[in-house]
Design a protein around this motif. Structure first.
Motif, PDB file in Angstrom:
ATOM      1  N   GLU A 114       0.831  -1.211   0.000  1.00 11.71           N
ATOM      2  CA  GLU A 114       0.000   0.000   0.000  1.00 11.71           C
ATOM      3  C   GLU A 114       0.861   1.255   0.000  1.00 11.71           C
ATOM      4  O   GLU A 114       0.541   2.244  -0.679  1.00 11.71           O
ATOM      5  CB  GLU A 114      -0.925  -0.009   1.220  1.00 11.71           C
ATOM      6  CG  GLU A 114      -2.047  -1.024   1.138  1.00 11.71           C
ATOM      7  CD  GLU A 114      -2.853  -1.103   2.417  1.00 11.71           C
ATOM      8  OE1 GLU A 114      -4.005  -1.568   2.365  1.00 11.71           O
ATOM      9  OE2 GLU A 114      -2.325  -0.719   3.500  1.00 11.71           O
ATOM     10  N   LEU A 122      -0.627  -2.442  -6.656  1.00  8.31           N
ATOM     11  CA  LEU A 122      -1.968  -3.016  -6.568  1.00  8.31           C
ATOM     12  C   LEU A 122      -1.992  -4.539  -6.672  1.00  8.31           C
ATOM     13  O   LEU A 122      -2.692  -5.194  -5.894  1.00  8.31           O
ATOM     14  CB  LEU A 122      -2.870  -2.398  -7.634  1.00  8.31           C
ATOM     15  CG  LEU A 122      -3.074  -0.879  -7.531  1.00  8.31           C
ATOM     16  CD1 LEU A 122      -4.076  -0.417  -8.572  1.00  8.31           C
ATOM     17  CD2 LEU A 122      -3.541  -0.482  -6.139  1.00  8.31           C
ATOM     18  N   GLN A 135      -0.933  -5.897  -3.397  1.00  5.76           N
ATOM     19  CA  GLN A 135      -1.964  -5.660  -2.385  1.00  5.76           C
ATOM     20  C   GLN A 135      -3.052  -6.730  -2.474  1.00  5.76           C
ATOM     21  O   GLN A 135      -3.494  -7.281  -1.455  1.00  5.76           O
ATOM     22  CB  GLN A 135      -2.598  -4.284  -2.582  1.00  5.76           C
ATOM     23  CG  GLN A 135      -1.711  -3.116  -2.192  1.00  5.76           C
ATOM     24  CD  GLN A 135      -2.404  -1.782  -2.438  1.00  5.76           C
ATOM     25  OE1 GLN A 135      -3.559  -1.600  -2.058  1.00  5.76           O
ATOM     26  NE2 GLN A 135      -1.710  -0.853  -3.069  1.00  5.76           N
ATOM     27  N   ALA A 136      -3.495  -7.025  -3.693  1.00  5.62           N
ATOM     28  CA  ALA A 136      -4.541  -8.037  -3.881  1.00  5.62           C
ATOM     29  C   ALA A 136      -4.085  -9.397  -3.370  1.00  5.62           C
ATOM     30  O   ALA A 136      -4.843 -10.105  -2.695  1.00  5.62           O
ATOM     31  CB  ALA A 136      -4.929  -8.118  -5.354  1.00  5.62           C
ATOM     32  N   GLN A 162      -9.561  -4.459  -5.495  1.00  5.90           N
ATOM     33  CA  GLN A 162      -8.245  -4.177  -6.073  1.00  5.90           C
ATOM     34  C   GLN A 162      -8.133  -4.721  -7.489  1.00  5.90           C
ATOM     35  O   GLN A 162      -7.380  -4.197  -8.310  1.00  5.90           O
ATOM     36  CB  GLN A 162      -7.134  -4.802  -5.213  1.00  5.90           C
ATOM     37  CG  GLN A 162      -6.964  -4.172  -3.844  1.00  5.90           C
ATOM     38  CD  GLN A 162      -6.355  -2.784  -3.925  1.00  5.90           C
ATOM     39  OE1 GLN A 162      -6.085  -2.262  -4.992  1.00  5.90           O
ATOM     40  NE2 GLN A 162      -6.158  -2.157  -2.779  1.00  5.90           N
ATOM     41  N   GLN A 163      -8.882  -5.772  -7.796  1.00  7.06           N
ATOM     42  CA  GLN A 163      -8.787  -6.425  -9.100  1.00  7.06           C
ATOM     43  C   GLN A 163      -9.947  -6.063 -10.023  1.00  7.06           C
ATOM     44  O   GLN A 163     -10.175  -6.734 -11.024  1.00  7.06           O
ATOM     45  CB  GLN A 163      -8.769  -7.954  -8.897  1.00  7.06           C
ATOM     46  CG  GLN A 163      -7.579  -8.451  -8.095  1.00  7.06           C
ATOM     47  CD  GLN A 163      -7.691  -9.927  -7.758  1.00  7.06           C
ATOM     48  OE1 GLN A 163      -8.752 -10.420  -7.396  1.00  7.06           O
ATOM     49  NE2 GLN A 163      -6.588 -10.651  -7.882  1.00  7.06           N
TER      50      GLN A 163
END
Length: 448
Positions: free
Chosen positions: A107, A112, A115-116, A145-146
């Protein structure tokens, strides 16, 4: 790439730290005036300019353009792999601590995909420890996130969320999530074999709990047909573990045991201890259905010990319900009751939101034990509680038998009208075995 002003300040700071003048930084490809303009944020540097400056400053293009340390994404991905292995072989709480650290770092640098992955890992940890609300929250965050990714990339998050709803006793909603995703994969032409096997395998359990055996068998057939196109051995092993349940529902115990043996071999090789424990659990159930109670007890105790060692409390409690059933059938009623009572009273480990199907099973077994002791009022209370849990969860597969038990108890107590009501209720479940909310079952896999 960051905004020009941010990049300019970063270049100026790094140049000052290294004791370089603007001329020294610029030469031989650029002018001091260009560096001055860049540092003031009045120009967006080209990739070529940033690569030149990065080389002169002794850093990487990525760090200069984004502020991320060189190789950070690679290091985070290695850390995620280590956390995944820790979850598979060690303690879920320890793995969760590592995933949270990786999530914070991802983060911080706005990575990203990482993060996912960290959120998916946290969701899996929460599933193992029985924190189902946290699991759903993490899987939903991973989906967000996706959101721009193709549907196959989001399949793991959707599957994780569905499993959390299954464990919470929300079977219809779990089937809705899985069925709608399978259908969307088909209608959009994104028929990814790994995603489909993942989803078909996940839907077998709730189908069986809802009494929809034909749908479960169909999903198993579709998963088996796609398995040769899947390269992930753990995914194929998980599919075999679930397919075993459909074989068992059809009375094919030898086929069920063979499927579990395949899964077990893979889990041992990969050292996936939680999955291996689930195999022992399922093999214990197969032996119990086949009347081999001593073997069933051995497998279930092995599963319980493995899950307890990993502090997977929800799964441990669920295995104890299965083990208690075997002990009751062996005539060891006191041992069975000692396992079940802590699960339902006074502070249940299982309940409406934590394994409602197994909580219903625990109350059903306690009802049987109290009925055999002649304590009919207590037995009735347990049967009624079990009915409520299974009705609310949509687990209609066992409701007809439970209504029969309650009806028989009421009839023996001389309460004929109440017994007839219980039998009629059971006939209703018998007449409409396990349907879901969507209508047609998911279609067959595409032809390749």
């Amino acid at each position: 790439m960051d905004e020009p002003a941010v990049i300019g300040r970063r270049v100026q700071r790094l140049r000052a730290e290294r004791g370089l003048t603007q001329r020294q930084l610029a030469e031989p490809a650029y002018t001091p005036a260009y560096v001055s303009t860049l540092e003031s944020g009045r120009v967006r540097p080209s990739e070529a300019a940033l690569r030149h400056l990065a080389e002169r400053l002794g850093t990487s293009y990525e760090e200069l353009a984004t502020g991320r340390p060189a190789q950070l994404a690679t290091e985070l991905r290695l850390g995620l792999t280590d956390a995944q292995q820790l979850l598979a072989t060690g303690d879920a709480d320890e793995a969760a601590v590592r995933y949270r650290q990786l999530l914070t770092e991802a983060e911080l640098h706005d990575l990203l995909p990482e993060q996912a992955e960290a959120l998916l890992g946290l969701g899996e940890c929460a599933l193992e420890t029985g924190e189902l609300a946290d699991a759903i929250r993490h899987f939903e965050a991973a989906e967000r996130q996706q959101v721009g990714e193709p549907l196959p990339r989001r399949a793991r998050a959707i599957r994780g969320r569905a499993i959390a709803h299954v464990l919470a006793g929300e079977l219809r909603y779990a089937c809705y999530l899985l069925e709608s995703t399978i259908d969307e994969l088909g209608t959009t032409g994104l028929n990814d074999p790994e995603s489909l096997v993942l989803l078909y395998s996940a839907i077998i359990g709730p189908y069986l709990d809802m009494g929809a055996q034909a749908r479960a068998a169909h999903a198993a057939e579709l998963a088996l047909a796609l398995a040769p196109q899947v390269s992930d051995p753990a995914l194929v092993a998980g599919m075999h573990r679930q397919v075993a349940r459909t074989f068992l529902a059809e009375g094919r115990t030898a086929d069920a045991d063979a499927s579990l043996a395949k899964a077990q071999a893979v889990y041992r090789q990969l050292r996936l201890r939680t999955d291996l424990a689930h195999c022992h659990w399922m093999r214990g159930y197969v032996y119990a259905q086949d009347g081999e109670l001593a073997l069933a007890e051995r497998e279930l105790r092995t599963a319980r010990d493995m899950l307890a060692a990993k502090r997977a409390m929800l799964f441990t409690c669920q295995v104890e319900v299965e083990l208690a059933d075997v002990l009751r059938r062996l005539g060891r009623h006191e041992e069975a009751a000692s396992l079940l009572t802590p699960l339902v009273d006074p502070a249940p480990e299982l309940g409406d939101h934590h394994g409602a199907v197994h909580a219903g099973g625990a109350h059903r077994l306690l009802g049987l034990i109290h009925e055999e002791r002649g304590e009919l009022d207590v037995a009735e209370e347990h049967y009624v509680t079990a009915l409520g849990l299974l009705e609310r969860s949509g687990a209609t597969g066992d409701l007809a038998d439970l209504c029969r038990l309650l009806g028989d108890l009421l009839r023996r107590a001389g309460r004929t009208e109440a017994a007839l009501d219980a039998y009629r209720t059971g006939l209703g479940y018998r007449a409409a075995p396990g349907t879901t909310t969507l209508g047609p079952a998911p279609g067959p896999p595409p032809r390749y």
